[in-house]
Scaffold this active site. Structure first.
Site, mmCIF file in Angstrom:
data_model
loop_
_atom_site.group_PDB
_atom_site.id
_atom_site.type_symbol
_atom_site.label_atom_id
_atom_site.label_comp_id
_atom_site.label_asym_id
_atom_site.label_seq_id
_atom_site.Cartn_x
_atom_site.Cartn_y
_atom_site.Cartn_z
ATOM 1 N N ASN A 17 -13.934 -8.205 -14.695
ATOM 2 C CA ASN A 17 -14.230 -8.875 -13.391
ATOM 3 C C ASN A 17 -14.117 -7.881 -12.256
ATOM 4 O O ASN A 17 -14.922 -7.599 -11.346
ATOM 5 C CB ASN A 17 -13.019 -9.809 -13.042
ATOM 6 C CG ASN A 17 -13.504 -11.151 -13.659
ATOM 7 O OD1 ASN A 17 -14.598 -11.894 -13.106
ATOM 8 N ND2 ASN A 17 -12.808 -11.696 -14.660
ATOM 9 N N ARG A 68 11.741 -8.279 -11.081
ATOM 10 C CA ARG A 68 10.594 -8.815 -10.527
ATOM 11 C C ARG A 68 10.311 -8.401 -9.081
ATOM 12 O O ARG A 68 9.313 -7.767 -8.806
ATOM 13 C CB ARG A 68 10.227 -10.221 -10.803
ATOM 14 C CG ARG A 68 8.810 -10.517 -10.655
ATOM 15 C CD ARG A 68 8.769 -12.076 -10.926
ATOM 16 N NE ARG A 68 9.088 -12.587 -12.119
ATOM 17 C CZ ARG A 68 8.645 -12.362 -13.225
ATOM 18 N NH1 ARG A 68 7.320 -11.871 -13.237
ATOM 19 N NH2 ARG A 68 9.131 -12.937 -14.414
ATOM 20 N N MET A 93 -1.608 -9.827 -15.699
ATOM 21 C CA MET A 93 -0.702 -10.374 -16.547
ATOM 22 C C MET A 93 0.622 -10.404 -16.194
ATOM 23 O O MET A 93 1.519 -10.600 -17.033
ATOM 24 C CB MET A 93 -0.990 -10.091 -17.910
ATOM 25 C CG MET A 93 -2.475 -10.160 -18.521
ATOM 26 S SD MET A 93 -3.155 -11.782 -18.211
ATOM 27 C CE MET A 93 -2.192 -12.616 -19.611
ATOM 28 N N ILE A 95 3.411 -12.490 -13.383
ATOM 29 C CA ILE A 95 3.819 -13.442 -12.401
ATOM 30 C C ILE A 95 4.347 -12.972 -11.031
ATOM 31 O O ILE A 95 5.085 -12.065 -11.124
ATOM 32 C CB ILE A 95 4.851 -14.670 -12.984
ATOM 33 C CG1 ILE A 95 4.163 -15.281 -14.026
ATOM 34 C CG2 ILE A 95 5.325 -15.651 -11.888
ATOM 35 C CD1 ILE A 95 4.995 -16.177 -14.945
ATOM 36 N N LEU A 96 3.927 -13.090 -9.967
ATOM 37 C CA LEU A 96 4.347 -12.622 -8.882
ATOM 38 C C LEU A 96 5.448 -13.391 -7.955
ATOM 39 O O LEU A 96 5.472 -14.624 -8.167
ATOM 40 C CB LEU A 96 2.783 -12.539 -7.673
ATOM 41 C CG LEU A 96 1.903 -11.636 -8.121
ATOM 42 C CD1 LEU A 96 0.670 -11.954 -7.275
ATOM 43 C CD2 LEU A 96 2.291 -10.155 -8.291
ATOM 44 N N ASN A 110 -7.115 -15.283 -7.104
ATOM 45 C CA ASN A 110 -7.259 -15.187 -8.571
ATOM 46 C C ASN A 110 -8.328 -15.659 -9.244
ATOM 47 O O ASN A 110 -9.149 -16.638 -8.784
ATOM 48 C CB ASN A 110 -5.853 -15.838 -8.920
ATOM 49 C CG ASN A 110 -5.781 -15.577 -10.659
ATOM 50 O OD1 ASN A 110 -5.849 -14.632 -11.180
ATOM 51 N ND2 ASN A 110 -5.119 -16.612 -11.027
ATOM 52 N N HIS A 112 -9.418 -17.830 -12.693
ATOM 53 C CA HIS A 112 -8.831 -18.298 -14.147
ATOM 54 C C HIS A 112 -10.063 -18.927 -14.886
ATOM 55 O O HIS A 112 -10.814 -19.562 -14.214
ATOM 56 C CB HIS A 112 -7.969 -19.343 -13.303
ATOM 57 C CG HIS A 112 -7.299 -20.103 -14.703
ATOM 58 N ND1 HIS A 112 -6.234 -19.584 -15.204
ATOM 59 C CD2 HIS A 112 -7.404 -21.412 -15.240
ATOM 60 C CE1 HIS A 112 -5.829 -20.657 -16.378
ATOM 61 N NE2 HIS A 112 -6.649 -21.349 -16.369
ATOM 62 N N GLU A 177 -17.442 -15.927 -14.278
ATOM 63 C CA GLU A 177 -16.591 -15.229 -13.529
ATOM 64 C C GLU A 177 -17.229 -14.296 -12.734
ATOM 65 O O GLU A 177 -17.056 -13.939 -11.497
ATOM 66 C CB GLU A 177 -15.324 -14.956 -14.492
ATOM 67 C CG GLU A 177 -14.842 -16.026 -14.980
ATOM 68 C CD GLU A 177 -13.426 -15.310 -15.955
ATOM 69 O OE1 GLU A 177 -12.860 -14.234 -15.430
ATOM 70 O OE2 GLU A 177 -13.260 -15.940 -16.896
HETATM 71 C C1 GRF Z 1 -10.391 -13.447 -17.075
HETATM 72 O O1 GRF Z 1 -10.710 -14.151 -18.187
HETATM 73 C C2 GRF Z 1 -9.830 -13.875 -15.788
HETATM 74 O O2 GRF Z 1 -10.379 -15.319 -15.674
HETATM 75 C C3 GRF Z 1 -8.300 -14.074 -16.306
HETATM 76 O O3 GRF Z 1 -8.312 -12.870 -17.226
HETATM 77 C C4 GRF Z 1 -9.450 -12.332 -17.709
HETATM 78 C C5 GRF Z 1 -9.612 -11.038 -17.303
HETATM 79 O O4 GRF Z 1 -10.748 -10.500 -17.793
HETATM 80 N N1 GRF Z 1 -7.486 -14.014 -15.344
HETATM 81 P P1 GRF Z 1 -11.005 -8.845 -17.244
HETATM 82 O O5 GRF Z 1 -9.951 -8.062 -17.288
HETATM 83 O O6 GRF Z 1 -11.638 -9.140 -15.657
HETATM 84 O O7 GRF Z 1 -12.188 -8.663 -18.181
#
Ligand code: GRF
Length: 222
Positions: A17, A68, A93, A95-96, A110, A112, A177
């Site tokens: 992404n 955290r 990955m 949690i904030l 974000n 998802h 995405e």
């Molecule tokens: C994606 O599927 C996104 O929706 C999720 O984590 C994945 C990240 O993929 N939050 P990348 O690191 O952008 O390839």
């Protein structure tokens, strides 16, 4: 050219992404400047992508912090020092903490890989397959203190096919995405996003029925 908004990207892994954001910026389709990419994982491939495009990075290893809050405080300091106005989570990955959300109120996005509010959390492609849904997809939303629960900006739908595996479904979702995340950031850059309660409205100047906020055209193999 429109003014570019300074963004900070949070990533932990592959960064596809992030790559899509970089590509849209370089193609002149996204009025943003990535001031910094923050990774909590020094091995993240996202860092390699940044090296190829001369994008500044910082590794902040959560294991080096006793709480955290202290980890988040360090990230807040870096993002503020870089003049970031929008925080873009791209496969981050961790949690904030509430403190982080207070530092960037309604300025954290974000993405998802499911159609929220279905399947929040992790392993969501597996959950979609196990449940037997016919359609899944992805959601760009503002992050809040809940899990994948903030106001929704854009969603895209993809079909779930009979012979799908987690990998094939994840790949089909990722393609969407990569299309809708830059679009959502561009709406923010153009100051077109209005939030009313939980609902996000996009000021595009076009009739509501023509706004690109619902399904994209379905993939050709359907
Ligand atoms: C994606 O599927 C996104 O929706 C999720 O984590 C994945 C990240 O993929 N939050 P990348 O690191 O952008 O390839």
């Amino acid at each position: 050219m429109a003014k570019k908004i300074p963004i900070g990207v949070l990533a932990s892994g592959s960064g596809s992404n992030l790559q899509s954001l970089i590509d849209h910026i370089e193609a002149g389709k996204l009025d943003a400047e990535i001031r910094v990419v923050l990774c909590n994982n020094a091995d993240a491939y996202a860092l390699e992508r940044c090296r190829k495009h001369n994008i500044p990075t910082r590794v902040v290893n959560h294991r080096e912090f006793t709480s955290r809050e202290l980890f988040d405080q360090r990230m807040i300091e870096i993002l503020n020092a870089c003049g970031v106005t929008l925080v873009v989570m791209a496969g981050f990955m961790r949690i904030l903490s509430p403190e982080f959300f207070r530092a960037f109120p309604l300025r954290i996005m974000n993405i998802h890989p499911a159609l929220l509010p279905s399947f929040p959390g992790t392993h969501v492609q597996q959950k979609a397959l196990d449940y037997g849904v016919r359609f899944s997809g992805c959601t760009v939303h503002f992050a809040d203190e809940g899990v994948d629960s903030g106001p929704i900006i854009i969603q895209a739908v993809v079909p779930v096919l009979d012979d799908d595996t987690v990998e094939s479904l994840a790949e089909r979702i990722l393609n969407e995405e990569h299309r809708i995340y830059p679009q959502a950031v561009q709406y923010f850059a153009e100051d077109k996003i209005e939030i009313v309660g939980r609902r996000v409205r996009i000021r595009t100047g076009r009739p509501a029925a023509e706004k690109p906020l619902s399904n994209p055209p379905l993939a050709s193999h359907v």
